[in-house]
Motif scaffolding. Structure first.
Motif, PDB file in Angstrom:
ATOM      1  N   THR A  24       0.828  -1.202   0.000  1.00 38.05           N
ATOM      2  CA  THR A  24       0.000   0.000   0.000  1.00 38.05           C
ATOM      3  C   THR A  24       0.867   1.259   0.000  1.00 38.05           C
ATOM      4  OG1 THR A  24      -1.740  -1.194   1.177  1.00 38.05           O
ATOM      5  CG2 THR A  24      -1.858   1.193   1.226  1.00 38.05           C
ATOM      6  N   ALA A  25       1.912   1.266   0.809  1.00 37.01           N
ATOM      7  CA  ALA A  25       2.811   2.420   0.850  1.00 37.01           C
ATOM      8  C   ALA A  25       3.531   2.603  -0.490  1.00 37.01           C
ATOM      9  CB  ALA A  25       3.821   2.256   1.983  1.00 37.01           C
ATOM     10  N   SER A  26       3.965   1.500  -1.082  1.00 36.11           N
ATOM     11  CA  SER A  26       4.631   1.578  -2.392  1.00 36.11           C
ATOM     12  C   SER A  26       3.672   2.090  -3.463  1.00 36.11           C
ATOM     13  CB  SER A  26       5.165   0.213  -2.794  1.00 36.11           C
ATOM     14  OG  SER A  26       6.111  -0.239  -1.867  1.00 36.11           O
ATOM     15  N   ALA A  27       2.436   1.632  -3.400  1.00 38.42           N
ATOM     16  CA  ALA A  27       1.437   2.093  -4.362  1.00 38.42           C
ATOM     17  C   ALA A  27       1.178   3.587  -4.187  1.00 38.42           C
ATOM     18  CB  ALA A  27       0.143   1.298  -4.205  1.00 38.42           C
ATOM     19  N   LEU A  28       1.169   4.068  -2.946  1.00 33.51           N
ATOM     20  CA  LEU A  28       0.985   5.502  -2.706  1.00 33.51           C
ATOM     21  C   LEU A  28       2.112   6.302  -3.337  1.00 33.51           C
ATOM     22  CD1 LEU A  28      -0.437   7.890  -1.390  1.00 33.51           C
ATOM     23  CD2 LEU A  28       0.858   7.400   0.690  1.00 33.51           C
ATOM     24  N   VAL A  29       3.333   5.831  -3.185  1.00 36.81           N
ATOM     25  CA  VAL A  29       4.480   6.524  -3.792  1.00 36.81           C
ATOM     26  C   VAL A  29       4.350   6.521  -5.312  1.00 36.81           C
ATOM     27  CG1 VAL A  29       6.987   6.414  -4.133  1.00 36.81           C
ATOM     28  CG2 VAL A  29       6.012   6.082  -1.844  1.00 36.81           C
ATOM     29  N   ALA A  30       3.966   5.383  -5.882  1.00 38.16           N
ATOM     30  CA  ALA A  30       3.844   5.286  -7.340  1.00 38.16           C
ATOM     31  C   ALA A  30       2.725   6.178  -7.875  1.00 38.16           C
ATOM     32  CB  ALA A  30       3.591   3.830  -7.741  1.00 38.16           C
ATOM     33  N   VAL A  31       1.586   6.183  -7.205  1.00 36.27           N
ATOM     34  CA  VAL A  31       0.465   7.011  -7.663  1.00 36.27           C
ATOM     35  C   VAL A  31       0.806   8.489  -7.522  1.00 36.27           C
ATOM     36  CG1 VAL A  31      -1.939   7.632  -7.168  1.00 36.27           C
ATOM     37  CG2 VAL A  31      -1.282   5.242  -7.246  1.00 36.27           C
ATOM     38  N   THR A  32       1.471   8.845  -6.439  1.00 36.06           N
ATOM     39  CA  THR A  32       1.879  10.238  -6.256  1.00 36.06           C
ATOM     40  C   THR A  32       2.875  10.663  -7.329  1.00 36.06           C
ATOM     41  OG1 THR A  32       1.522  10.057  -3.882  1.00 36.06           O
ATOM     42  CG2 THR A  32       2.877  11.888  -4.624  1.00 36.06           C
ATOM     43  N   ALA A  33       3.843   9.807  -7.629  1.00 34.44           N
ATOM     44  CA  ALA A  33       4.831  10.117  -8.677  1.00 34.44           C
ATOM     45  C   ALA A  33       4.146  10.248 -10.035  1.00 34.44           C
ATOM     46  CB  ALA A  33       5.905   9.039  -8.724  1.00 34.44           C
ATOM     47  N   HIS A  34       3.194   9.387 -10.311  1.00 40.91           N
ATOM     48  CA  HIS A  34       2.452   9.459 -11.573  1.00 40.91           C
ATOM     49  C   HIS A  34       1.677  10.767 -11.658  1.00 40.91           C
ATOM     50  CE1 HIS A  34      -0.900   8.730 -14.360  1.00 40.91           C
ATOM     51  NE2 HIS A  34      -0.049   7.928 -14.996  1.00 40.91           N
ATOM     52  N   THR A  35       1.056  11.160 -10.551  1.00 39.69           N
ATOM     53  CA  THR A  35       0.285  12.399 -10.529  1.00 39.69           C
ATOM     54  C   THR A  35       1.183  13.610 -10.749  1.00 39.69           C
ATOM     55  OG1 THR A  35      -1.370  11.436  -9.059  1.00 39.69           O
ATOM     56  CG2 THR A  35      -1.244  13.827  -9.099  1.00 39.69           C
ATOM     57  N   VAL A  36       2.359  13.611 -10.145  1.00 38.47           N
ATOM     58  CA  VAL A  36       3.286  14.732 -10.308  1.00 38.47           C
ATOM     59  C   VAL A  36       3.810  14.785 -11.737  1.00 38.47           C
ATOM     60  CG1 VAL A  36       5.561  15.612  -9.618  1.00 38.47           C
ATOM     61  CG2 VAL A  36       3.922  14.848  -7.883  1.00 38.47           C
ATOM     62  N   ALA A  37       4.158  13.635 -12.289  1.00 38.23           N
ATOM     63  CA  ALA A  37       4.792  13.602 -13.609  1.00 38.23           C
ATOM     64  C   ALA A  37       3.794  13.772 -14.753  1.00 38.23           C
ATOM     65  CB  ALA A  37       5.551  12.288 -13.784  1.00 38.23           C
ATOM     66  N   LEU A  38       2.644  13.116 -14.656  1.00 38.88           N
ATOM     67  CA  LEU A  38       1.725  13.077 -15.792  1.00 38.88           C
ATOM     68  C   LEU A  38       0.347  13.666 -15.515  1.00 38.88           C
ATOM     69  CD1 LEU A  38       2.545   9.438 -16.952  1.00 38.88           C
ATOM     70  CD2 LEU A  38       3.474  11.564 -17.870  1.00 38.88           C
ATOM     71  N   GLY A  39       0.120  14.080 -14.302  1.00 40.25           N
ATOM     72  CA  GLY A  39      -1.195  14.619 -13.952  1.00 40.25           C
ATOM     73  C   GLY A  39      -2.026  13.574 -13.237  1.00 40.25           C
ATOM     74  N   GLY A  40      -3.055  14.050 -12.587  1.00 43.91           N
ATOM     75  CA  GLY A  40      -3.894  13.170 -11.778  1.00 43.91           C
ATOM     76  C   GLY A  40      -4.750  12.237 -12.608  1.00 43.91           C
ATOM     77  N   ASP A  41      -5.016  11.087 -12.068  1.00 43.32           N
ATOM     78  CA  ASP A  41      -5.912  10.108 -12.681  1.00 43.32           C
ATOM     79  C   ASP A  41      -6.771   9.546 -11.554  1.00 43.32           C
ATOM     80  OD1 ASP A  41      -7.221   8.192 -14.118  1.00 43.32           O
ATOM     81  OD2 ASP A  41      -5.440   7.093 -14.739  1.00 43.32           O
ATOM     82  N   GLY A  42      -8.049   9.852 -11.607  1.00 41.34           N
ATOM     83  CA  GLY A  42      -8.952   9.451 -10.550  1.00 41.34           C
ATOM     84  C   GLY A  42      -9.028   7.955 -10.337  1.00 41.34           C
ATOM     85  N   ARG A  43      -8.871   7.188 -11.426  1.00 38.63           N
ATOM     86  CA  ARG A  43      -8.932   5.726 -11.298  1.00 38.63           C
ATOM     87  C   ARG A  43      -7.778   5.191 -10.459  1.00 38.63           C
ATOM     88  NH1 ARG A  43      -9.121   4.045 -17.345  1.00 38.63           N
ATOM     89  NH2 ARG A  43      -7.685   5.772 -17.331  1.00 38.63           N
ATOM     90  N   LEU A  44      -6.585   5.764 -10.617  1.00 38.37           N
ATOM     91  CA  LEU A  44      -5.444   5.330  -9.815  1.00 38.37           C
ATOM     92  C   LEU A  44      -5.654   5.653  -8.342  1.00 38.37           C
ATOM     93  CD1 LEU A  44      -2.401   6.344 -12.043  1.00 38.37           C
ATOM     94  CD2 LEU A  44      -3.282   4.056 -11.600  1.00 38.37           C
ATOM     95  N   TRP A  45      -6.151   6.844  -8.059  1.00 35.11           N
ATOM     96  CA  TRP A  45      -6.389   7.211  -6.668  1.00 35.11           C
ATOM     97  C   TRP A  45      -7.508   6.366  -6.063  1.00 35.11           C
ATOM     98  CZ3 TRP A  45      -3.034   9.413  -3.763  1.00 35.11           C
ATOM     99  CH2 TRP A  45      -2.064  10.249  -4.334  1.00 35.11           C
ATOM    100  N   PHE A  46      -8.542   6.093  -6.845  1.00 31.46           N
ATOM    101  CA  PHE A  46      -9.616   5.234  -6.347  1.00 31.46           C
ATOM    102  C   PHE A  46      -9.067   3.846  -6.035  1.00 31.46           C
ATOM    103  CE2 PHE A  46     -12.950   2.071  -7.143  1.00 31.46           C
ATOM    104  CZ  PHE A  46     -13.874   2.477  -6.184  1.00 31.46           C
ATOM    105  N   GLY A  47      -8.232   3.309  -6.910  1.00 32.92           N
ATOM    106  CA  GLY A  47      -7.627   2.003  -6.679  1.00 32.92           C
ATOM    107  C   GLY A  47      -6.762   2.000  -5.434  1.00 32.92           C
ATOM    108  N   TRP A  48      -6.025   3.093  -5.214  1.00 33.61           N
ATOM    109  CA  TRP A  48      -5.190   3.159  -4.017  1.00 33.61           C
ATOM    110  C   TRP A  48      -6.046   3.224  -2.758  1.00 33.61           C
ATOM    111  CZ3 TRP A  48      -4.517   6.491   0.048  1.00 33.61           C
ATOM    112  CH2 TRP A  48      -3.471   6.154   0.909  1.00 33.61           C
TER     113      TRP A  48
END
Length: 63
Positions: A24-48
């Motif tokens: 879960t912590a690793s997924a949070l880091v990955a989703v945050t990095a994705h959001t910073v680099a490419l913009g937010g994606d609601g599906r990724l945050w919902f999955g997290w």
């Protein structure tokens, strides 16, 4: 002198909860990095959030 506490062993349960927490912590880091680099994606945050709730539920039921 009292002996060790009686009850089911918690070694494997603790291990699985820790592994889920690490995932879960690793997924949070990955989703945050994705959001910073490419913009937010609601599906990724919902999955997290779902993963986080599953981890929390597992930790509560195992303790």
């Amino acid at each position: 002198m009292p002996g060790p506490p009686k009850g089911p062993p918690h070694g494997s349960a603790d291990c699985s909860v820790r592994a889920m927490g690490a995932l879960t912590a690793s997924a949070l880091v990955a989703v945050t990095a994705h959001t910073v680099a490419l913009g937010g994606d609601g599906r990724l945050w919902f999955g997290w959030v779902v993963l986080g709730l599953l981890t929390l539920a597992t930790a509560v039921t195992r303790s």
